[in-house]
Design a protein around this motif. Structure first.
Motif, PDB file in Angstrom:
ATOM      1  N   THR A 111      16.537  32.527 -52.561  1.00  9.62           N
ATOM      2  CA  THR A 111      16.462  34.365 -53.204  1.00  9.62           C
ATOM      3  C   THR A 111      16.278  34.186 -55.122  1.00  9.62           C
ATOM      4  O   THR A 111      16.237  33.609 -55.422  1.00  9.62           O
ATOM      5  CB  THR A 111      17.341  35.280 -52.828  1.00  9.62           C
ATOM      6  N   GLY A 112      15.708  35.775 -55.409  1.00  6.37           N
ATOM      7  CA  GLY A 112      15.218  35.646 -56.620  1.00  6.37           C
ATOM      8  C   GLY A 112      15.186  36.995 -57.404  1.00  6.37           C
ATOM      9  O   GLY A 112      14.160  38.370 -56.068  1.00  6.37           O
ATOM     10  N   GLN A 113      14.266  37.051 -58.233  1.00  4.50           N
ATOM     11  CA  GLN A 113      13.591  38.226 -57.888  1.00  4.50           C
ATOM     12  C   GLN A 113      12.350  37.746 -59.727  1.00  4.50           C
ATOM     13  O   GLN A 113      12.522  36.910 -59.941  1.00  4.50           O
ATOM     14  CB  GLN A 113      14.941  39.391 -59.487  1.00  4.50           C
ATOM     15  N   GLN A 114      12.177  39.051 -60.377  1.00  3.15           N
ATOM     16  CA  GLN A 114      10.923  38.595 -61.020  1.00  3.15           C
ATOM     17  C   GLN A 114      11.083  39.288 -61.451  1.00  3.15           C
ATOM     18  O   GLN A 114      10.494  40.270 -61.520  1.00  3.15           O
ATOM     19  CB  GLN A 114       8.769  38.128 -60.178  1.00  3.15           C
ATOM     20  N   VAL A 115      11.036  39.871 -63.833  1.00  2.00           N
ATOM     21  CA  VAL A 115      11.238  40.940 -63.407  1.00  2.00           C
ATOM     22  C   VAL A 115       9.661  40.270 -65.328  1.00  2.00           C
ATOM     23  O   VAL A 115       9.281  39.278 -66.157  1.00  2.00           O
ATOM     24  CB  VAL A 115      12.333  40.777 -64.180  1.00  2.00           C
ATOM     25  N   GLY A 116       8.723  40.984 -65.688  1.00  2.00           N
ATOM     26  CA  GLY A 116       7.893  41.095 -66.445  1.00  2.00           C
ATOM     27  C   GLY A 116       6.870  42.897 -66.986  1.00  2.00           C
ATOM     28  O   GLY A 116       8.493  43.600 -66.177  1.00  2.00           O
ATOM     29  N   ALA A 117       6.281  42.861 -67.603  1.00  2.00           N
ATOM     30  CA  ALA A 117       5.891  44.351 -68.155  1.00  2.00           C
ATOM     31  C   ALA A 117       5.607  45.291 -66.847  1.00  2.00           C
ATOM     32  O   ALA A 117       5.858  46.597 -67.421  1.00  2.00           O
ATOM     33  CB  ALA A 117       4.996  43.739 -69.112  1.00  2.00           C
ATOM     34  N   MET A 118       5.188  44.737 -66.030  1.00  2.00           N
ATOM     35  CA  MET A 118       4.625  45.788 -64.904  1.00  2.00           C
ATOM     36  C   MET A 118       5.894  45.788 -63.525  1.00  2.00           C
ATOM     37  O   MET A 118       5.485  46.356 -62.943  1.00  2.00           O
ATOM     38  CB  MET A 118       3.534  45.101 -63.851  1.00  2.00           C
ATOM     39  N   GLY A 119       7.222  45.603 -64.046  1.00  2.00           N
ATOM     40  CA  GLY A 119       8.172  46.035 -63.167  1.00  2.00           C
ATOM     41  C   GLY A 119       9.318  45.209 -62.910  1.00  2.00           C
ATOM     42  O   GLY A 119       8.923  43.650 -63.410  1.00  2.00           O
ATOM     43  N   THR A 120      10.385  44.784 -62.003  1.00  2.00           N
ATOM     44  CA  THR A 120      10.672  44.036 -61.311  1.00  2.00           C
ATOM     45  C   THR A 120      10.423  44.243 -59.454  1.00  2.00           C
ATOM     46  O   THR A 120      10.305  45.317 -60.105  1.00  2.00           O
ATOM     47  CB  THR A 120      12.466  44.638 -61.572  1.00  2.00           C
ATOM     48  N   ALA A 121      10.285  43.102 -59.353  1.00  2.00           N
ATOM     49  CA  ALA A 121       9.900  42.515 -57.743  1.00  2.00           C
ATOM     50  C   ALA A 121      10.947  42.212 -57.311  1.00  2.00           C
ATOM     51  O   ALA A 121      11.192  40.635 -57.821  1.00  2.00           O
ATOM     52  CB  ALA A 121       8.744  42.004 -57.946  1.00  2.00           C
ATOM     53  N   ILE A 151       4.734  44.842 -55.186  1.00  2.00           N
ATOM     54  CA  ILE A 151       4.643  45.526 -56.098  1.00  2.00           C
ATOM     55  C   ILE A 151       4.086  46.460 -56.093  1.00  2.00           C
ATOM     56  O   ILE A 151       3.247  47.157 -55.133  1.00  2.00           O
ATOM     57  CB  ILE A 151       3.728  45.028 -57.076  1.00  2.00           C
ATOM     58  N   THR A 152       4.067  47.372 -57.261  1.00  2.00           N
ATOM     59  CA  THR A 152       3.433  48.896 -57.141  1.00  2.00           C
ATOM     60  C   THR A 152       2.720  49.284 -57.983  1.00  2.00           C
ATOM     61  O   THR A 152       1.800  50.692 -58.459  1.00  2.00           O
ATOM     62  CB  THR A 152       4.921  50.020 -57.253  1.00  2.00           C
ATOM     63  N   VAL A 153       2.892  48.197 -59.396  1.00  2.00           N
ATOM     64  CA  VAL A 153       1.805  48.500 -60.662  1.00  2.00           C
ATOM     65  C   VAL A 153       1.092  46.812 -60.870  1.00  2.00           C
ATOM     66  O   VAL A 153       1.574  46.092 -60.416  1.00  2.00           O
ATOM     67  CB  VAL A 153       2.909  48.808 -61.752  1.00  2.00           C
ATOM     68  N   PRO A 154      -0.329  47.418 -60.780  1.00  2.00           N
ATOM     69  CA  PRO A 154      -1.045  48.292 -60.926  1.00  2.00           C
ATOM     70  C   PRO A 154      -1.802  48.781 -59.438  1.00  2.00           C
ATOM     71  O   PRO A 154      -2.288  50.236 -59.428  1.00  2.00           O
ATOM     72  CB  PRO A 154      -2.142  47.618 -61.649  1.00  2.00           C
ATOM     73  N   MET A 155      -1.180  48.602 -58.811  1.00  2.00           N
ATOM     74  CA  MET A 155      -1.345  49.655 -57.449  1.00  2.00           C
ATOM     75  C   MET A 155      -0.142  48.738 -56.464  1.00  2.00           C
ATOM     76  O   MET A 155      -0.071  48.129 -56.086  1.00  2.00           O
ATOM     77  CB  MET A 155      -2.950  49.076 -56.656  1.00  2.00           C
ATOM     78  N   ALA A 158       3.057  37.811 -68.247  1.00  2.00           N
ATOM     79  CA  ALA A 158       3.993  36.970 -68.497  1.00  2.00           C
ATOM     80  C   ALA A 158       5.201  37.894 -67.655  1.00  2.00           C
ATOM     81  O   ALA A 158       4.855  38.838 -67.761  1.00  2.00           O
ATOM     82  CB  ALA A 158       4.672  36.673 -69.962  1.00  2.00           C
ATOM     83  N   ALA A 159       5.891  37.146 -67.267  1.00  2.29           N
ATOM     84  CA  ALA A 159       7.220  37.026 -66.125  1.00  2.29           C
ATOM     85  C   ALA A 159       8.439  36.232 -65.938  1.00  2.29           C
ATOM     86  O   ALA A 159       8.265  34.408 -66.353  1.00  2.29           O
ATOM     87  CB  ALA A 159       7.052  37.774 -64.467  1.00  2.29           C
ATOM     88  N   THR A 160       9.134  36.853 -66.074  1.00  2.00           N
ATOM     89  CA  THR A 160      10.593  35.973 -65.811  1.00  2.00           C
ATOM     90  C   THR A 160      10.998  35.616 -64.274  1.00  2.00           C
ATOM     91  O   THR A 160      11.121  36.462 -63.822  1.00  2.00           O
ATOM     92  CB  THR A 160      11.651  36.579 -66.603  1.00  2.00           C
ATOM     93  N   LEU A 161      10.417  34.263 -63.747  1.00  2.00           N
ATOM     94  CA  LEU A 161      11.168  34.350 -62.003  1.00  2.00           C
ATOM     95  C   LEU A 161      12.733  33.750 -62.330  1.00  2.00           C
ATOM     96  O   LEU A 161      13.076  32.534 -62.756  1.00  2.00           O
ATOM     97  CB  LEU A 161       9.846  33.088 -61.501  1.00  2.00           C
ATOM     98  N   THR A 162      13.526  34.243 -61.035  1.00  5.16           N
ATOM     99  CA  THR A 162      14.896  33.376 -61.122  1.00  5.16           C
ATOM    100  C   THR A 162      14.795  32.640 -59.540  1.00  5.16           C
ATOM    101  O   THR A 162      14.570  33.830 -58.920  1.00  5.16           O
ATOM    102  CB  THR A 162      15.686  34.591 -61.275  1.00  5.16           C
TER     103      THR A 162
END
Length: 98
Positions: A32-42, A60-64, A19-23
């Protein structure tokens, strides 16, 4: 209808539902925007708008570390699309405008 807004999204991934929030903030044929979720912000890069279809990349950096290729179509307050994770395949994404 504008593609702009905040969407509560879920990606069906091998690691379970993500689950994430996409702006989304469009400017002509780009956005432009961001996605924010349990695995971080992108941060969104290479965001394009074609009618009611948006495409973008996220690093992304998580999980890799990897770059995800994403596409979604917005129909009213509903978002449906996919997230491409390179050699790991493509995963379905759904969402609703918040």
């Amino acid at each position: 209808m504008s593609v702009d807004g905040t969407y509560n999204t879920v990606v069906k991934s091998p690691l379970g539902d993500q689950a994430a929030t996409l702006t989304v903030k469009s400017d002509g044929n780009s956005w432009t925007g961001q996605q924010v979720g349990a695995m971080g912000t992108a941060d969104i890069t290479d965001g394009t708008v074609d009618g009611n279809t948006i495409s973008w990349k996220m690093s992304i950096t998580v999980p890799m570390p990897m770059t995800l290729d994403c596409t979604a179509t917005i129909d009213g307050d509903t978002l449906t699309g996919s997230v491409g994770a390179g050699a790991f395949g493509s995963f379905p994404m759904t969402g609703t405008r918040a």
